[in-house]
Enzyme design. Sequence first.
Site, short mmCIF file in Angstrom:
data_model
loop_
_atom_site.label_atom_id
_atom_site.label_comp_id
_atom_site.label_asym_id
_atom_site.label_seq_id
_atom_site.Cartn_x
_atom_site.Cartn_y
_atom_site.Cartn_z
N CYS A 18 6.06 6.15 4.32
CA CYS A 18 4.83 5.43 3.95
C CYS A 18 4.12 6.05 2.75
O CYS A 18 3.13 5.50 2.27
CB CYS A 18 3.88 5.33 5.14
SG CYS A 18 4.54 4.28 6.45
N HIS A 40 0.86 -1.18 0.00
CA HIS A 40 0.00 0.00 0.00
C HIS A 40 0.89 1.23 0.00
O HIS A 40 2.10 1.13 0.12
CB HIS A 40 -0.95 0.00 1.20
CG HIS A 40 -0.30 0.31 2.51
ND1 HIS A 40 -0.92 1.05 3.49
CD2 HIS A 40 0.92 0.01 3.02
CE1 HIS A 40 -0.12 1.17 4.54
NE2 HIS A 40 1.00 0.55 4.28
N HIS A 74 4.96 0.25 -0.49
CA HIS A 74 5.71 -0.69 0.33
C HIS A 74 4.75 -1.78 0.83
O HIS A 74 3.54 -1.64 0.72
CB HIS A 74 6.37 0.03 1.52
CG HIS A 74 5.39 0.64 2.46
ND1 HIS A 74 4.68 1.79 2.17
CD2 HIS A 74 4.97 0.24 3.68
CE1 HIS A 74 3.88 2.08 3.19
NE2 HIS A 74 4.03 1.16 4.12
N HIS A 89 -1.88 -10.60 -1.28
CA HIS A 89 -1.02 -10.44 -2.46
C HIS A 89 -1.60 -9.41 -3.44
O HIS A 89 -1.56 -9.60 -4.66
CB HIS A 89 -0.75 -11.78 -3.14
CG HIS A 89 0.22 -12.61 -2.37
ND1 HIS A 89 -0.14 -13.30 -1.24
CD2 HIS A 89 1.55 -12.81 -2.53
CE1 HIS A 89 0.92 -13.92 -0.75
NE2 HIS A 89 1.97 -13.63 -1.51
N GLU A 121 -0.24 -3.66 11.46
CA GLU A 121 0.57 -3.30 10.29
C GLU A 121 2.00 -3.80 10.46
O GLU A 121 2.67 -4.16 9.50
CB GLU A 121 0.56 -1.78 10.14
CG GLU A 121 1.24 -1.29 8.91
CD GLU A 121 1.05 0.19 8.71
OE1 GLU A 121 2.07 0.89 8.70
OE2 GLU A 121 -0.09 0.63 8.57
#
Length: 135
Positions: free
Chosen positions: A24, A15, A28, A64, A124
């Site tokens: 972010c 994402h 990644h 995936h 996460e």
Amino acid sequence: MSTRIFKETHFDASHRLMHYEGKCSRLHGHRWEVEVWMEGTIDATSKILLDYNIIKQVVEVYDHQVILNKDDPMVKALSPFQLPVLTDGDPTSELLAEDIRARLNRFCGEAGVDARVTRVRVWESDGCYAEVDAE
């Protein structure tokens, strides 16, 4: 009588956060861990509230995959090669927890199952999770 169940599962996905300044904001990946709590009335015949595999199947929609904000310009570039999973806003762990809650509740409603999500926790990374509770 209300019965509660818990399921832990995971998915691997990438994402990026369009509206974030920092690492972010680049595409990644993570191994996302998901914990789901549900409650409701067990089925009179099967004695099951909801098959644990249903929870896993609902979460596997992300496995995936590339998860992107529907307004991300990367969607147009990636779509000829792979259709990303799109979210209404940046795909943070907070947003994914809410999305998983909504998907499971929608499934139960459409299937006529008397079950509802009471909590979803999306990890996460080690030590970092977001959690949503029932509304």
